[in-house]
Scaffold this motif. Sequence first.
Motif, PDB file in Angstrom:
ATOM      1  N   ARG A  53     -13.580 -18.662 -29.539  1.00 44.24           N
ATOM      2  CA  ARG A  53     -14.128 -18.844 -30.821  1.00 44.24           C
ATOM      3  C   ARG A  53     -13.184 -19.797 -31.668  1.00 44.24           C
ATOM      4  N   VAL A  54     -11.756 -19.261 -31.825  1.00 44.16           N
ATOM      5  CA  VAL A  54     -10.842 -20.007 -32.494  1.00 44.16           C
ATOM      6  C   VAL A  54     -10.789 -21.366 -32.282  1.00 44.16           C
ATOM      7  N   VAL A  55     -11.008 -21.671 -30.786  1.00 46.55           N
ATOM      8  CA  VAL A  55     -10.656 -23.214 -30.653  1.00 46.55           C
ATOM      9  C   VAL A  55     -11.858 -23.942 -30.988  1.00 46.55           C
ATOM     10  N   CYS A  56     -13.111 -23.279 -30.734  1.00 42.21           N
ATOM     11  CA  CYS A  56     -14.458 -24.005 -31.170  1.00 42.21           C
ATOM     12  C   CYS A  56     -14.372 -24.192 -32.685  1.00 42.21           C
ATOM     13  N   ASP A  57     -13.921 -23.201 -33.346  1.00 41.81           N
ATOM     14  CA  ASP A  57     -14.071 -23.268 -34.902  1.00 41.81           C
ATOM     15  C   ASP A  57     -13.130 -24.267 -35.453  1.00 41.81           C
ATOM     16  N   THR A  58     -11.872 -24.461 -34.737  1.00 45.88           N
ATOM     17  CA  THR A  58     -11.062 -25.360 -34.967  1.00 45.88           C
ATOM     18  C   THR A  58     -11.448 -26.564 -34.972  1.00 45.88           C
ATOM     19  N   LEU A  59     -11.890 -26.882 -33.676  1.00 44.81           N
ATOM     20  CA  LEU A  59     -12.545 -28.241 -33.542  1.00 44.81           C
ATOM     21  C   LEU A  59     -13.709 -28.478 -34.635  1.00 44.81           C
ATOM     22  N   CYS A  61     -14.010 -27.461 -37.519  1.00 44.83           N
ATOM     23  CA  CYS A  61     -13.654 -27.670 -39.024  1.00 44.83           C
ATOM     24  C   CYS A  61     -12.741 -29.112 -39.067  1.00 44.83           C
ATOM     25  N   LEU A  62     -12.365 -29.234 -37.880  1.00 44.04           N
ATOM     26  CA  LEU A  62     -11.559 -30.748 -37.893  1.00 44.04           C
ATOM     27  C   LEU A  62     -12.224 -31.870 -38.198  1.00 44.04           C
ATOM     28  N   VAL A  63     -13.614 -31.792 -37.169  1.00 42.17           N
ATOM     29  CA  VAL A  63     -14.816 -32.723 -37.484  1.00 42.17           C
ATOM     30  C   VAL A  63     -15.197 -32.787 -38.712  1.00 42.17           C
ATOM     31  N   ARG A  64     -15.742 -31.713 -39.395  1.00 40.49           N
ATOM     32  CA  ARG A  64     -16.049 -31.446 -40.534  1.00 40.49           C
ATOM     33  C   ARG A  64     -15.166 -32.260 -41.725  1.00 40.49           C
ATOM     34  N   ALA A  65     -13.800 -31.939 -41.559  1.00 42.39           N
ATOM     35  CA  ALA A  65     -12.995 -32.524 -42.507  1.00 42.39           C
ATOM     36  C   ALA A  65     -12.697 -34.109 -42.205  1.00 42.39           C
ATOM     37  N   GLY A  66     -13.309 -34.469 -41.140  1.00 42.15           N
ATOM     38  CA  GLY A  66     -13.211 -36.063 -40.894  1.00 42.15           C
ATOM     39  C   GLY A  66     -11.989 -36.348 -40.193  1.00 42.15           C
ATOM     40  N   HIS A  67     -11.531 -35.255 -39.582  1.00 36.66           N
ATOM     41  CA  HIS A  67     -10.085 -35.740 -38.772  1.00 36.66           C
ATOM     42  C   HIS A  67     -10.323 -35.936 -37.291  1.00 36.66           C
ATOM     43  N   LEU A  68     -11.494 -35.694 -36.859  1.00 39.37           N
ATOM     44  CA  LEU A  68     -12.007 -36.149 -35.594  1.00 39.37           C
ATOM     45  C   LEU A  68     -13.118 -36.865 -35.692  1.00 39.37           C
ATOM     46  N   PRO A  69     -13.497 -37.795 -34.916  1.00 43.47           N
ATOM     47  CA  PRO A  69     -14.595 -38.559 -34.782  1.00 43.47           C
ATOM     48  C   PRO A  69     -15.909 -37.475 -34.539  1.00 43.47           C
ATOM     49  N   ARG A  70     -17.043 -38.006 -35.348  1.00 44.40           N
ATOM     50  CA  ARG A  70     -18.163 -37.158 -35.248  1.00 44.40           C
ATOM     51  C   ARG A  70     -19.203 -37.620 -33.925  1.00 44.40           C
ATOM     52  N   THR A  71     -18.698 -38.761 -33.295  1.00 46.08           N
ATOM     53  CA  THR A  71     -19.499 -39.220 -32.202  1.00 46.08           C
ATOM     54  C   THR A  71     -18.581 -39.799 -31.302  1.00 46.08           C
ATOM     55  N   ALA A  72     -18.824 -39.859 -29.973  1.00 46.48           N
ATOM     56  CA  ALA A  72     -17.763 -40.358 -28.891  1.00 46.48           C
ATOM     57  C   ALA A  72     -17.283 -41.918 -29.287  1.00 46.48           C
ATOM     58  N   GLY A  73     -18.495 -42.579 -29.893  1.00 44.61           N
ATOM     59  CA  GLY A  73     -18.000 -44.184 -29.835  1.00 44.61           C
ATOM     60  C   GLY A  73     -17.496 -44.299 -31.283  1.00 44.61           C
TER      61      GLY A  73
END
Length: 74
Positions: A53-59, A61-73
Amino acid sequence: MPGTGWPEPGGFLPREVLKFIQLVAAQPLAGIEVVECSPPYDHAEITSLIATRVVCDTLGCLVRAGHLPRTAGA
């Protein structure tokens, strides 16, 4: 967490850990690591489930904050 080599009485509650994750993951992270999750001590898989759960929530949160892309492309 019970599934560790050295459980700490009076440690953080799972909801407290997840709130900390939300606060920390609002900033860009260089990495994240789950340590000391020992299956022989984790009889009810409580520690394994909260670690996942910690790993999934971290990912998330990073997507929501814009630090990771929302889509693969992206």
